[in-house]
Write an enzyme that holds these catalytic residues in place. Sequence first.
Site, short mmCIF file in Angstrom:
data_model
loop_
_atom_site.label_atom_id
_atom_site.label_comp_id
_atom_site.label_asym_id
_atom_site.label_seq_id
_atom_site.Cartn_x
_atom_site.Cartn_y
_atom_site.Cartn_z
CE1 TYR A 165 -3.34 -2.68 -0.02
CE2 TYR A 165 -3.59 -2.46 2.33
CZ TYR A 165 -3.94 -3.07 1.15
OH TYR A 165 -4.89 -4.06 1.14
CE LYS A 219 0.47 -17.06 -2.49
NZ LYS A 219 -0.05 -18.42 -2.77
CG ASP A 227 -2.42 -19.70 -0.89
OD1 ASP A 227 -1.52 -19.80 -0.02
OD2 ASP A 227 -2.34 -20.26 -2.00
CG ASP A 269 -6.90 -4.57 4.14
OD1 ASP A 269 -7.81 -4.49 4.98
OD2 ASP A 269 -6.81 -3.82 3.15
CG ASP A 288 -11.91 -6.69 6.77
OD1 ASP A 288 -11.44 -6.18 7.80
OD2 ASP A 288 -12.46 -6.03 5.87
#
Length: 368
Positions: A142, A192, A225, A249, A253
Amino acid sequence: MSNPSLLILAGDGIGPEVMDEVKRIIDWYGDKRGLKFDVSEDLVGGSAYDKHGTPLHDDTMAKAQEVDAVLLGAVGGPKYDNLDFSVKPERGLLRLRKEMDLFSNLRPAQCFDALADFSSLKRDVVAGLDIVIVRELTSGIYFGEPRGIINEGNERVGINTQRYTESEIARVARSAFELARRRDNRVCSMEKANVMESGVLWREVVQEIHDAEYPDVELTHMYADAGAMQLCRWPKQFDVIVTDNLFGDMLSDMAAMLTGSLGMLPSASLGLPMDNGRPKAMYEPVHGSAPDIAGQGKANPIACILSLAMALRYSFDQGDEATRIENAIEKVLADGLRTADLLGEEGVTPVSTTEMGDAILAALDASL
Ligand code: NAD
């Protein structure tokens, strides 16, 4: 010794409504437990813009840097939707996070027994769930450069850069290990590393910090994942999850929603220790200013009250008092009291924001 200091920034919409209930609990601690805070209040977001033409006045920023912890309600609302990006209410929040360098975002996913049927997952998967996701908050994709949309040949290309320095990874890893030591002493790091160099470095640095400084904490690594799948399959296998800004993020959530309503979710954003040993800290509910219900006495104050409990635990070393608040909330929910966001079951009693605050205070009294 002076009292610990708190800066309350109630903000917009339901922010001041839920913060009123938090202030009653702070007063309760002063009266009933001899735990007094020096509390100051100021404006943030739209309310600060209305008064000062900026969502965070420099004086407020300076105060936030000086206090032991900031408690924030929520910012934003339709009235401010068309403002220039630079003065939007959310910029006030981002400035606080950036200038206080709050790099470690703690998002607990805790499922109160009485609300286990509210989750979209089966009761036995979520009942008693108590995990925390630690998300790196000030770096990663970001913020990385280069970024932008450029022209290449005859088409446009969108670019963002995932970039982490060793020290950025190390400090958030330390934050997760410290947290784990106060809990079940287990950290699962997610990245990852199979497809991203930044993930390879993340895994190496987390392992190095572990081996050198936190060998007593159990550390595992998981691809993000696979971590998402495991969070849905059997979330109780985790204690503390540490991950980068982007994966954090999404994973936080998702984990949050395992537990039901937005009105139940607190968060903490922590930085480096100050001279007094306490971390720079801001505590806030995950929800926004909920303009659709603002001013109607419908808001659930529990997320904001649980944010105060996090402040007691992580800034003021009062873990037992944080547990007292959590137990009071568990009791009130078990008694069937529900704000509007939690209605839907048979046999529950609808209550207003203030009535929920009354009930939690009564349960705190009963705990003495
Ligand atoms: P929101 O979280 O404000 O509301 C989403 C839904 O959840 C609404 O239906 C709302 O009524 C409900 N809800 C949220 N908190 C609740 C509570 N405590 N009790 C009962 N119901 C609750 O998100 P949104 O509607 O997308 O955004 C509204 C405004 O808030 C926007 O201006 C947005 O930019 C801002 N926002 C601020 C923050 C923040 O201050 N940290 C976070 C998210 C959104």
